[in-house]
Design a protein around this motif. Sequence first.
Motif, PDB file in Angstrom:
ATOM      1  N   SER A  53      -5.512 -19.833   1.341  1.00 15.42           N
ATOM      2  CA  SER A  53      -4.585 -20.662   1.999  1.00 15.42           C
ATOM      3  C   SER A  53      -4.613 -20.540   3.494  1.00 15.42           C
ATOM      4  O   SER A  53      -3.666 -21.283   4.272  1.00 15.42           O
ATOM      5  CB  SER A  53      -3.061 -20.364   1.378  1.00 15.42           C
ATOM      6  OG  SER A  53      -3.252 -20.834   0.168  1.00 15.42           O
ATOM      7  N   GLY A  54      -5.167 -19.729   4.076  1.00 17.62           N
ATOM      8  CA  GLY A  54      -5.357 -19.535   5.460  1.00 17.62           C
ATOM      9  C   GLY A  54      -4.264 -18.474   5.955  1.00 17.62           C
ATOM     10  O   GLY A  54      -4.152 -18.101   7.056  1.00 17.62           O
ATOM     11  N   ALA A  55      -3.594 -17.894   4.995  1.00 22.57           N
ATOM     12  CA  ALA A  55      -2.667 -16.807   5.603  1.00 22.57           C
ATOM     13  C   ALA A  55      -3.344 -15.401   5.455  1.00 22.57           C
ATOM     14  O   ALA A  55      -4.234 -15.241   5.231  1.00 22.57           O
ATOM     15  CB  ALA A  55      -1.385 -16.750   4.351  1.00 22.57           C
ATOM     16  N   CYS A  56      -2.327 -14.581   6.052  1.00 20.29           N
ATOM     17  CA  CYS A  56      -3.191 -12.933   6.308  1.00 20.29           C
ATOM     18  C   CYS A  56      -2.657 -12.238   5.157  1.00 20.29           C
ATOM     19  O   CYS A  56      -1.298 -12.097   4.800  1.00 20.29           O
ATOM     20  CB  CYS A  56      -2.396 -12.898   7.616  1.00 20.29           C
ATOM     21  SG  CYS A  56      -2.884 -10.915   8.037  1.00 20.29           S
ATOM     22  N   LEU A  57      -3.553 -11.443   4.647  1.00 19.10           N
ATOM     23  CA  LEU A  57      -3.576 -10.430   3.469  1.00 19.10           C
ATOM     24  C   LEU A  57      -3.438  -9.196   4.084  1.00 19.10           C
ATOM     25  O   LEU A  57      -4.405  -8.628   4.679  1.00 19.10           O
ATOM     26  CB  LEU A  57      -4.434 -10.550   2.343  1.00 19.10           C
ATOM     27  CG  LEU A  57      -4.649  -9.694   1.274  1.00 19.10           C
ATOM     28  CD1 LEU A  57      -3.192  -9.796   0.517  1.00 19.10           C
ATOM     29  CD2 LEU A  57      -5.758  -9.634   0.641  1.00 19.10           C
ATOM     30  N   CYS A  58      -2.254  -8.533   3.938  1.00 17.53           N
ATOM     31  CA  CYS A  58      -1.987  -7.421   4.675  1.00 17.53           C
ATOM     32  C   CYS A  58      -2.028  -6.313   3.471  1.00 17.53           C
ATOM     33  O   CYS A  58      -1.682  -6.380   2.299  1.00 17.53           O
ATOM     34  CB  CYS A  58      -0.459  -7.376   5.105  1.00 17.53           C
ATOM     35  SG  CYS A  58      -0.344  -8.488   6.586  1.00 17.53           S
ATOM     36  N   LEU A  59      -2.967  -5.400   3.500  1.00 23.33           N
ATOM     37  CA  LEU A  59      -3.128  -4.369   2.390  1.00 23.33           C
ATOM     38  C   LEU A  59      -2.545  -2.976   2.647  1.00 23.33           C
ATOM     39  O   LEU A  59      -2.660  -2.390   3.853  1.00 23.33           O
ATOM     40  CB  LEU A  59      -4.815  -4.069   2.606  1.00 23.33           C
ATOM     41  CG  LEU A  59      -5.702  -5.334   2.303  1.00 23.33           C
ATOM     42  CD1 LEU A  59      -7.126  -4.748   2.287  1.00 23.33           C
ATOM     43  CD2 LEU A  59      -5.274  -5.807   0.727  1.00 23.33           C
ATOM     44  N   TYR A  60      -1.989  -2.435   1.638  1.00 26.17           N
ATOM     45  CA  TYR A  60      -1.249  -1.090   1.546  1.00 26.17           C
ATOM     46  C   TYR A  60      -1.744  -0.409   0.355  1.00 26.17           C
ATOM     47  O   TYR A  60      -1.453  -1.175  -0.612  1.00 26.17           O
ATOM     48  CB  TYR A  60       0.201  -1.305   1.917  1.00 26.17           C
ATOM     49  CG  TYR A  60       1.091  -0.022   2.027  1.00 26.17           C
ATOM     50  CD1 TYR A  60       1.166   0.376   3.122  1.00 26.17           C
ATOM     51  CD2 TYR A  60       1.444   0.870   0.663  1.00 26.17           C
ATOM     52  CE1 TYR A  60       2.070   1.452   3.514  1.00 26.17           C
ATOM     53  CE2 TYR A  60       2.366   1.770   1.190  1.00 26.17           C
ATOM     54  CZ  TYR A  60       2.510   2.205   2.428  1.00 26.17           C
ATOM     55  OH  TYR A  60       3.116   3.382   2.473  1.00 26.17           O
ATOM     56  N   ASP A  61      -1.972   0.907   0.480  1.00 24.33           N
ATOM     57  CA  ASP A  61      -2.119   1.505  -0.934  1.00 24.33           C
ATOM     58  C   ASP A  61      -1.237   2.751  -1.096  1.00 24.33           C
ATOM     59  O   ASP A  61      -0.660   3.628  -0.284  1.00 24.33           O
ATOM     60  CB  ASP A  61      -3.387   2.494  -0.560  1.00 24.33           C
ATOM     61  CG  ASP A  61      -4.110   3.018  -1.676  1.00 24.33           C
ATOM     62  OD1 ASP A  61      -3.176   3.454  -2.725  1.00 24.33           O
ATOM     63  OD2 ASP A  61      -5.146   3.552  -1.850  1.00 24.33           O
ATOM     64  N   VAL A  62      -0.215   2.269  -2.030  1.00 23.74           N
ATOM     65  CA  VAL A  62       1.069   2.805  -2.405  1.00 23.74           C
ATOM     66  C   VAL A  62       0.675   4.424  -2.983  1.00 23.74           C
ATOM     67  O   VAL A  62       1.405   5.375  -2.639  1.00 23.74           O
ATOM     68  CB  VAL A  62       1.665   2.170  -3.417  1.00 23.74           C
ATOM     69  CG1 VAL A  62       2.822   3.078  -4.085  1.00 23.74           C
ATOM     70  CG2 VAL A  62       2.392   0.840  -2.915  1.00 23.74           C
ATOM     71  N   LYS A  63      -0.609   4.433  -3.642  1.00 24.62           N
ATOM     72  CA  LYS A  63      -0.995   5.752  -4.138  1.00 24.62           C
ATOM     73  C   LYS A  63      -1.169   6.825  -3.066  1.00 24.62           C
ATOM     74  O   LYS A  63      -0.724   7.957  -3.125  1.00 24.62           O
ATOM     75  CB  LYS A  63      -2.054   5.612  -4.960  1.00 24.62           C
ATOM     76  CG  LYS A  63      -1.767   5.009  -6.442  1.00 24.62           C
ATOM     77  CD  LYS A  63      -2.962   5.119  -7.205  1.00 24.62           C
ATOM     78  CE  LYS A  63      -2.662   4.370  -8.625  1.00 24.62           C
ATOM     79  NZ  LYS A  63      -3.978   4.408  -9.592  1.00 24.62           N
ATOM     80  N   SER A  64      -1.849   6.132  -1.951  1.00 26.95           N
ATOM     81  CA  SER A  64      -2.265   7.362  -1.037  1.00 26.95           C
ATOM     82  C   SER A  64      -1.199   7.467   0.143  1.00 26.95           C
ATOM     83  O   SER A  64      -0.940   8.550   0.766  1.00 26.95           O
ATOM     84  CB  SER A  64      -3.632   6.911  -0.424  1.00 26.95           C
ATOM     85  OG  SER A  64      -3.562   5.643   0.310  1.00 26.95           O
ATOM     86  N   ASP A  65      -0.478   6.156   0.428  1.00 23.93           N
ATOM     87  CA  ASP A  65       0.284   6.223   1.488  1.00 23.93           C
ATOM     88  C   ASP A  65       1.874   6.597   1.063  1.00 23.93           C
ATOM     89  O   ASP A  65       2.628   6.522   2.043  1.00 23.93           O
ATOM     90  CB  ASP A  65       0.314   5.083   2.320  1.00 23.93           C
ATOM     91  CG  ASP A  65      -1.141   4.914   3.072  1.00 23.93           C
ATOM     92  OD1 ASP A  65      -1.833   5.918   3.455  1.00 23.93           O
ATOM     93  OD2 ASP A  65      -1.639   3.677   3.276  1.00 23.93           O
ATOM     94  N   GLY A  66       2.296   6.237  -0.189  1.00 26.25           N
ATOM     95  CA  GLY A  66       3.423   6.243  -0.717  1.00 26.25           C
ATOM     96  C   GLY A  66       4.586   5.438  -0.359  1.00 26.25           C
ATOM     97  O   GLY A  66       4.274   4.448   0.649  1.00 26.25           O
TER      98      GLY A  66
END
Length: 244
Positions: free
Chosen positions: A112-125
């Motif tokens: 869709s042309g939007a920005c996908l922001c990635l976050y790792d809950v397991k490692s970053d909490g």
Amino acid sequence: TDSDSASALRERLETGVRVVAVEGIFPHDAKTVEPRAGTASALTEANIPEFIIYTSGSTGTPKGVAHPGRYWPQFTKSWTDCVGLKAFDRAMVLYGLSVSAGLNRSLSILTSGACLCLYDVKSDGFENLAAWIETQRVGILSMPTALFRSWISVLPAAHRFGSLKTIEVATEPLYAADVERAFRHLTPDSRIVNLYGASEAGMIASAAFSPDDVRDAGILPVGNAPQGQAIEIVRDDGTPAGPD
């Protein structure tokens, strides 16, 4: 994988790992595929399976679901309309990409042309998630209901989100108390979307809530089917199932 990559992939994998060349299963070079014995009609190009994803196995053994080419445009249109995603938005998906919920939503955001922001809950909490959402100016957050419930229970009482406008949850029942607790940290014009879907069918229904919508409510409804999509419940023999 495709046949050109199969040999190279086999060399990199451990002995005994099976590599399947998908061209041998789904003939993509044909506009129309003749029906196999016992099937009702020929496969058109839009109905030829393009990818296989496995269910969670909550009802037994995980099973592979083959989705056709027409699946992606349909899901993307339904989901982006549901959460109000636009090309300039920044969105985050807290599902793994190995499950349909994560793959569907992530690809819908990107296409869709939007920005996908990635976050790792397991490692970053959990403790860093709220600050990270603000730093990245995330406007749309998609996550499992259980994760959502746990997260809002540990948010500092004084924390208020400025950028976050839509939280979409799925996979288990959502309660009015969850919505009321979350809105202590959101702006009045924000929304919480309750979505119902399945690996086999994609998005089935959704409903959006504000605090005024959930007063004196318990379990919240999943709402209605996306525009242009019909829901039919049938028996094992294919006949419509009634309320009895």
